[in-house]
Design an enzyme around this catalytic site. Structure first.
Site, PDB file in Angstrom:
ATOM      1  N   SER A   1       8.098  10.169  -1.716  1.00 54.53           N
ATOM      2  CA  SER A   1       7.573  11.363  -1.035  1.00 54.53           C
ATOM      3  C   SER A   1       6.615  10.979   0.091  1.00 54.53           C
ATOM      4  O   SER A   1       6.431  11.739   1.043  1.00 54.53           O
ATOM      5  CB  SER A   1       6.873  12.300  -2.030  1.00 54.53           C
ATOM      6  OG  SER A   1       5.890  11.614  -2.786  1.00 54.53           O
TER       7      SER A   1
ATOM      8  N   HIS B   1       0.541   4.143  -2.819  1.00 55.30           N
ATOM      9  CA  HIS B   1       0.199   5.517  -2.423  1.00 55.30           C
ATOM     10  C   HIS B   1       1.332   6.488  -2.758  1.00 55.30           C
ATOM     11  O   HIS B   1       1.082   7.673  -2.977  1.00 55.30           O
ATOM     12  CB  HIS B   1      -0.134   5.574  -0.925  1.00 55.30           C
ATOM     13  CG  HIS B   1      -1.516   5.090  -0.614  1.00 55.30           C
ATOM     14  ND1 HIS B   1      -2.374   5.770   0.226  1.00 55.30           N
ATOM     15  CD2 HIS B   1      -2.205   4.003  -1.039  1.00 55.30           C
ATOM     16  CE1 HIS B   1      -3.530   5.119   0.308  1.00 55.30           C
ATOM     17  NE2 HIS B   1      -3.444   4.032  -0.456  1.00 55.30           N
TER      18      HIS B   1
ATOM     19  N   ARG C   1       0.828  -1.210   0.000  1.00 54.35           N
ATOM     20  CA  ARG C   1       0.000   0.000   0.000  1.00 54.35           C
ATOM     21  C   ARG C   1       0.867   1.267   0.000  1.00 54.35           C
ATOM     22  O   ARG C   1       0.554   2.249  -0.676  1.00 54.35           O
ATOM     23  CB  ARG C   1      -0.915  -0.027   1.233  1.00 54.35           C
ATOM     24  CG  ARG C   1      -1.997   1.047   1.222  1.00 54.35           C
ATOM     25  CD  ARG C   1      -3.080   0.727   2.229  1.00 54.35           C
ATOM     26  NE  ARG C   1      -4.006   1.845   2.337  1.00 54.35           N
ATOM     27  CZ  ARG C   1      -4.255   2.532   3.455  1.00 54.35           C
ATOM     28  NH1 ARG C   1      -3.644   2.190   4.579  1.00 54.35           N
ATOM     29  NH2 ARG C   1      -5.104   3.529   3.466  1.00 54.35           N
TER      30      ARG C   1
ATOM     31  N   ASN D   1      -3.977   8.740   4.073  1.00 54.00           N
ATOM     32  CA  ASN D   1      -2.720   8.070   4.435  1.00 54.00           C
ATOM     33  C   ASN D   1      -2.495   7.886   5.929  1.00 54.00           C
ATOM     34  O   ASN D   1      -1.482   7.309   6.335  1.00 54.00           O
ATOM     35  CB  ASN D   1      -1.530   8.847   3.855  1.00 54.00           C
ATOM     36  CG  ASN D   1      -1.389   8.647   2.357  1.00 54.00           C
ATOM     37  OD1 ASN D   1      -1.967   7.739   1.787  1.00 54.00           O
ATOM     38  ND2 ASN D   1      -0.602   9.501   1.721  1.00 54.00           N
TER      39      ASN D   1
ATOM     40  N   HIS E   1      -5.736  -5.689  -3.245  1.00 56.52           N
ATOM     41  CA  HIS E   1      -6.692  -5.695  -2.137  1.00 56.52           C
ATOM     42  C   HIS E   1      -6.899  -7.095  -1.567  1.00 56.52           C
ATOM     43  O   HIS E   1      -7.653  -7.263  -0.614  1.00 56.52           O
ATOM     44  CB  HIS E   1      -8.046  -5.123  -2.590  1.00 56.52           C
ATOM     45  CG  HIS E   1      -8.034  -3.644  -2.777  1.00 56.52           C
ATOM     46  ND1 HIS E   1      -9.056  -2.951  -3.404  1.00 56.52           N
ATOM     47  CD2 HIS E   1      -7.113  -2.703  -2.449  1.00 56.52           C
ATOM     48  CE1 HIS E   1      -8.760  -1.659  -3.445  1.00 56.52           C
ATOM     49  NE2 HIS E   1      -7.589  -1.486  -2.867  1.00 56.52           N
TER      50      HIS E   1
END
Length: 316
Positions: free
Chosen positions: A73, A63, A59, A91, A188
């Site tokens: 970042s 992201h 994840r 987040n 997922h």
């Protein structure tokens, strides 16, 4: 799509393709040949202590790549007046940052100032998939770390409430196809979701339905008991699928049964192309793995950083 939008989309795909070409499989062959094995050991050690680590690392990578490209970042801490990506609303539930910190520390001890945090995160995501029974692949290397991280930009992340047209737009803006969308959504299969991500499907769904009619009724009843309208336990939620610690194709079978958690998961059945892929991946794990690997490499090639950070949490 307007001519201007089409032009911008083509330009983005061209830039993604050309940037991706700057990565190479043997980037660290001479400068840090043990980088990947060092990261793999760190991830494996963390996984042995905490089974939620693989889902968290996958994840994190996703992201990261969806905001400014795969530039780490998402790992930067908020500083002064700047609220970083990791503190943006989508987040706040990200975790396992320490695994990347540990991997970076170990890599730095072997070859200081050479391997980017972005590459370490890409390696860790691949290792996370493999450790949970999924496929492995050669990760193209040579990403640089970004110097900018803004919580306000996390609004660009595809939301669990998105419909198919919103998903298509989000992915196509990053040069990713509908097949990439369906394949990457298969991530997922790992992990846990809090009630906030699917609560709207369970209570006061629309003017005529209390519960989302695309949800399997018995599954909806089970979710309602986990996520009640009132007095919901703090951090309540459930696993993404019954085999949430194993990377497999169960996710696609659940969509067909009306037992997926997110609206964005169920939305994959609302388009003929994505529906066909859901059925293909549900019946062939081999087809899913092949597509997932291809899409992960494609997504991981969206780059945009400028430096190799000494510490993944702060710019040099």
């Amino acid at each position: 799509m307007s001519i201007m939008a089409e032009f911008l989309s083509l330009m983005l795909m061209f830039s993604v393709a050309s940037i991706g070409n700057s990565l190479s499989l043997n980037y660290y062959e001479k400068t840090c040949p043990d980088a990947e094995s060092i990261v793999a050991k760190t991830v494996k050690d963390a996984f042995s202590n905490d089974k939620t680590v693989p889902a968290a690392l996958l994840r994190l990578h996703f992201h990261d790549c969806f905001i400014r490209g795969c530039d780490a970042s998402v790992l930067l801490n908020s500083r002064g007046n700047n609220k970083a990506e990791k503190d943006g609303p989508p987040n706040v539930s990200l975790h396992a940052f320490y695994v990347i910190d540990d991997a970076k520390k170990a890599v730095e001890a072997s070859c200081p100032g050479v391997v980017s945090c972005a590459d370490i995160l890409a390696f860790a995501a691949r290792d996370a998939v493999y450790l949970t029974g999924g496929p492995t692949w050669d990760v193209p290397k040579g990403r640089k770390d970004g110097r900018t991280s803004k919580a306000s930009e996390t609004i660009q992340l595809p939301a669990p409430t998105f419909n198919i047209s919103q998903l298509k737009q989000s992915f196509s803006q990053r040069g990713l196809s509908m097949k990439d969308l369906v394949a990457l959504s298969g991530g997922h299969t790992l992990g846990f979701s809090h009630c906030s991500s699917f609560r709207k499907r369970l209570h006061n769904f629309d003017s005529t339905h209390d519960v989302d009619p695309t949800l399997n009724p018995s599954f909806a009843a089970k979710l309602k008991s986990i996520c009640p309208l009132k007095n919901q336990p703090k951090n309540a939620g459930t696993t993404m699928d019954p085999s949430a610690a194993t990377f497999d194709s169960t996710y696609y079978k659940l969509i067909i049964q009306g037992k997926s958690l997110f609206s964005s998961d169920q939305a994959l059945l609302s388009n003929p192309q994505t529906k066909s892929l859901v059925y293909e991946f549900a019946t062939s794990r081999e087809a899913f793995y092949k597509a997932f690997v291809k899409s992960m490499i494609k997504m991981g090639s969206i780059t945009g950083g400028q430096e190799v950070r000494k510490d993944c949490r702060v710019v040099n």
